[in-house]
Write a protein that holds these residues in place. Sequence first.
Motif, mmCIF file in Angstrom:
data_model
loop_
_atom_site.group_PDB
_atom_site.id
_atom_site.type_symbol
_atom_site.label_atom_id
_atom_site.label_comp_id
_atom_site.label_asym_id
_atom_site.label_seq_id
_atom_site.Cartn_x
_atom_site.Cartn_y
_atom_site.Cartn_z
ATOM 1 N N VAL A 1 0.381 -1.311 0.064
ATOM 2 C CA VAL A 1 0.129 -0.318 0.038
ATOM 3 C C VAL A 1 0.642 0.835 0.082
ATOM 4 O O VAL A 1 2.043 1.111 0.463
ATOM 5 C CB VAL A 1 -0.945 -0.223 1.119
ATOM 6 N N PRO A 2 0.543 2.352 -0.244
ATOM 7 C CA PRO A 2 1.086 3.521 -0.289
ATOM 8 C C PRO A 2 1.316 3.883 0.384
ATOM 9 O O PRO A 2 1.864 5.145 0.747
ATOM 10 C CB PRO A 2 0.142 4.531 -1.724
ATOM 11 N N SER A 3 0.406 4.089 1.377
ATOM 12 C CA SER A 3 0.520 4.872 3.466
ATOM 13 C C SER A 3 0.486 4.227 4.100
ATOM 14 O O SER A 3 -0.433 3.176 4.723
ATOM 15 C CB SER A 3 -0.510 5.847 3.327
ATOM 16 N N ALA A 4 0.844 4.732 4.707
ATOM 17 C CA ALA A 4 1.344 4.030 6.683
ATOM 18 C C ALA A 4 -1.070 3.671 7.055
ATOM 19 O O ALA A 4 -1.223 2.679 7.629
ATOM 20 C CB ALA A 4 2.061 5.304 7.598
ATOM 21 N N GLY A 5 -1.605 5.060 7.249
ATOM 22 C CA GLY A 5 -2.933 4.694 7.288
ATOM 23 C C GLY A 5 -3.597 4.269 6.844
ATOM 24 O O GLY A 5 -4.165 2.924 7.558
ATOM 25 N N GLU A 6 -3.020 3.446 5.472
ATOM 26 C CA GLU A 6 -4.187 1.912 5.131
ATOM 27 C C GLU A 6 -3.193 0.756 5.650
ATOM 28 O O GLU A 6 -3.679 -0.046 5.101
ATOM 29 C CB GLU A 6 -3.747 2.306 3.187
ATOM 30 N N SER A 7 -2.002 1.222 5.722
ATOM 31 C CA SER A 7 -1.306 -0.054 5.894
ATOM 32 C C SER A 7 -1.965 -0.794 7.534
ATOM 33 O O SER A 7 -2.680 -1.339 7.759
ATOM 34 C CB SER A 7 0.097 0.042 6.917
ATOM 35 N N VAL A 8 -1.943 0.355 8.224
ATOM 36 C CA VAL A 8 -2.527 0.414 9.609
ATOM 37 C C VAL A 8 -3.943 -0.334 9.598
ATOM 38 O O VAL A 8 -4.623 -1.376 10.677
ATOM 39 C CB VAL A 8 -3.074 1.275 10.263
ATOM 40 N N ASP A 9 -5.206 0.147 8.691
ATOM 41 C CA ASP A 9 -6.278 0.049 8.014
ATOM 42 C C ASP A 9 -6.464 -1.703 7.791
ATOM 43 O O ASP A 9 -6.962 -2.001 8.745
ATOM 44 C CB ASP A 9 -6.699 0.295 7.545
ATOM 45 N N LEU A 10 -5.172 -2.139 7.409
ATOM 46 C CA LEU A 10 -5.024 -3.540 6.719
ATOM 47 C C LEU A 10 -4.771 -4.677 7.966
ATOM 48 O O LEU A 10 -5.946 -5.358 8.368
ATOM 49 C CB LEU A 10 -4.246 -3.733 5.708
ATOM 50 N N VAL A 11 -4.765 -4.000 9.338
ATOM 51 C CA VAL A 11 -4.159 -4.972 10.191
ATOM 52 C C VAL A 11 -5.086 -4.348 10.946
ATOM 53 O O VAL A 11 -5.546 -5.873 11.500
ATOM 54 C CB VAL A 11 -3.197 -4.972 11.120
ATOM 55 N N ARG A 12 -5.846 -4.020 11.540
ATOM 56 C CA ARG A 12 -7.090 -3.498 11.944
ATOM 57 C C ARG A 12 -7.920 -4.630 11.320
ATOM 58 O O ARG A 12 -8.843 -4.519 12.332
ATOM 59 C CB ARG A 12 -6.989 -1.891 12.099
ATOM 60 N N SER A 13 -8.878 -4.576 10.121
ATOM 61 C CA SER A 13 -10.008 -5.142 9.740
ATOM 62 C C SER A 13 -8.958 -6.685 9.609
ATOM 63 O O SER A 13 -10.125 -7.245 8.970
ATOM 64 C CB SER A 13 -10.139 -4.174 8.492
#
Length: 241
Positions: free
Chosen positions: A60-72
Amino acid sequence: MASLHHLAAEAAPGGKLRLSINVGNPILARRSDDGAAGVSVDLGREFAQRLGVPVELVVVPSAGESVDLVRSRAADLGFFAIDPKRSEGIAFTAPYVLIEGAYLVKDASPLRSNDEVDRPAHRVVVGKGSAYDLFLTRELKQASIERAPTSPSVVDHFMQCGAEVAAGVKQQLEADAARLGGLRLLPGRFMVIQQATGVPDDRKATATALRAFIEEMKASGFVAAALGRHGIHGASVAPAA
């Protein structure tokens, strides 16, 4: 302690360890022919090898998306900076790498120091959802924040919108300043970004094993060697937890 079989089943319930890799921070990862390469990818592959499971990279291109992937639970393990806003739903390790956050201005700017940035007339461009976005959102009391879509696009966005300051990972800003010219970094840093790994917080055995693994990787020289192998300068191995 969980057996290796039960640990692998918890860590990678789909049979593969899905690594959420943020290529928006070039110190940790970049796109490659194999999807991504960098110190975070090396750590993830080594952890998967210990578990005896294959790896799947979710880039993914951003940290926010990376966090969301793990959280979900769309990814099993992620690499991102520690921040209080990210703690919900994620169990973090201690940091494995420390990175400096810096400010960039145009050569003609009157700004000379970090403590001059937080003024009512100043707009600070950050990467949306990045560690320094979260930090500066809490810390800046007078300056306003403008968000670029990703961290690598911060300086281009800064130039296009005519803002007064760009904020980001020091090495990325240095590279952009060299690429574009007419720009300079303010001396020092406004924060130290603690890069860590994280897993969904209901995977207790995985979190325990991952924390021990990260400490081993720091102490053994694995992290330092990976930084050197990928030509990363300016980042340091985090001290033992």
